[in-house]
Design a protein around this motif. Sequence first.
Motif, PDB file in Angstrom:
ATOM      1  N   LYS A 108      -4.398   1.287  -1.804  1.00  0.00           N
ATOM      2  CA  LYS A 108      -4.629   2.716  -1.959  1.00  0.00           C
ATOM      3  C   LYS A 108      -3.652   3.338  -2.961  1.00  0.00           C
ATOM      4  O   LYS A 108      -4.049   4.114  -3.825  1.00  0.00           O
ATOM      5  N   LEU A 109      -2.377   2.992  -2.856  1.00  0.00           N
ATOM      6  CA  LEU A 109      -1.381   3.578  -3.762  1.00  0.00           C
ATOM      7  C   LEU A 109      -1.618   3.156  -5.203  1.00  0.00           C
ATOM      8  O   LEU A 109      -1.415   3.951  -6.133  1.00  0.00           O
ATOM      9  N   GLU A 110      -2.056   1.915  -5.403  1.00  0.00           N
ATOM     10  CA  GLU A 110      -2.343   1.434  -6.757  1.00  0.00           C
ATOM     11  C   GLU A 110      -3.558   2.140  -7.347  1.00  0.00           C
ATOM     12  O   GLU A 110      -3.561   2.517  -8.519  1.00  0.00           O
TER      13      GLU A 110
ATOM     14  N   GLN B  88      -4.590   5.129  -6.518  1.00  0.00           N
ATOM     15  CA  GLN B  88      -4.171   6.504  -6.798  1.00  0.00           C
ATOM     16  C   GLN B  88      -3.392   6.579  -8.111  1.00  0.00           C
ATOM     17  O   GLN B  88      -3.614   7.491  -8.914  1.00  0.00           O
ATOM     18  N   ALA B  89      -2.494   5.635  -8.329  1.00  0.00           N
ATOM     19  CA  ALA B  89      -1.712   5.630  -9.570  1.00  0.00           C
ATOM     20  C   ALA B  89      -2.618   5.380 -10.775  1.00  0.00           C
ATOM     21  O   ALA B  89      -2.417   5.966 -11.844  1.00  0.00           O
TER      22      ALA B  89
ATOM     23  N   ARG C 284       7.257   0.623  -6.685  1.00  0.00           N
ATOM     24  CA  ARG C 284       5.967  -0.040  -6.776  1.00  0.00           C
ATOM     25  C   ARG C 284       5.918  -0.971  -7.977  1.00  0.00           C
ATOM     26  O   ARG C 284       6.553  -0.732  -8.983  1.00  0.00           O
TER      27      ARG C 284
ATOM     28  N   HIS D  92       4.069   9.235  -5.139  1.00  0.00           N
ATOM     29  CA  HIS D  92       4.594   8.391  -4.065  1.00  0.00           C
ATOM     30  C   HIS D  92       6.116   8.419  -4.063  1.00  0.00           C
ATOM     31  O   HIS D  92       6.773   7.401  -4.265  1.00  0.00           O
TER      32      HIS D  92
ATOM     33  N   HIS E 126       3.121   6.880  -9.808  1.00  0.00           N
ATOM     34  CA  HIS E 126       3.900   6.532  -8.616  1.00  0.00           C
ATOM     35  C   HIS E 126       5.062   7.508  -8.431  1.00  0.00           C
ATOM     36  O   HIS E 126       5.347   7.943  -7.314  1.00  0.00           O
TER      37      HIS E 126
END
Length: 137
Positions: A93-95, A97-98, A80, A75, A71
């Motif tokens: 999506k961000l989770e 990606q992380a 987060r 990001h 993150h």
Amino acid sequence: MDDLIHRLVRKYRTNCPFELADALGIHIRYADLGSATKGLYFRKLRRRFIVIHNGLIPEWQRFVCAHELGHDRLHKGISRFFMEEHSYFRPGKLERQANRFAVALLGAGQPIESGEPLENYFMRIGIPRELVHTDAL
């Protein structure tokens, strides 16, 4: 993402998320985050923090640290939470990606061998077994 991880590992000569966080000036704290939250990342007064649930086993602590480091790197400016996926919603999506960042970081320099089952590879690089057959990656 692969180039970013390659540069980090080359520059700091490690793929250990705890050592990388320290080298990047990210403060790591441990706290009881309840039953649904494994970790979180936030910024306060230009300082960056990763908070890891203190009840996690070392394998999960390492993965959560790598996830939250993802993150920080991917990001910028977004705080987060890494939450258990026990809901009716798929990970955002961000989770995802992380999570992918964490797997790539922890596997840096240790490619999957020909014919090696994914579960064996994950165990070899220290990814929690629970993540092998999930849609979180």
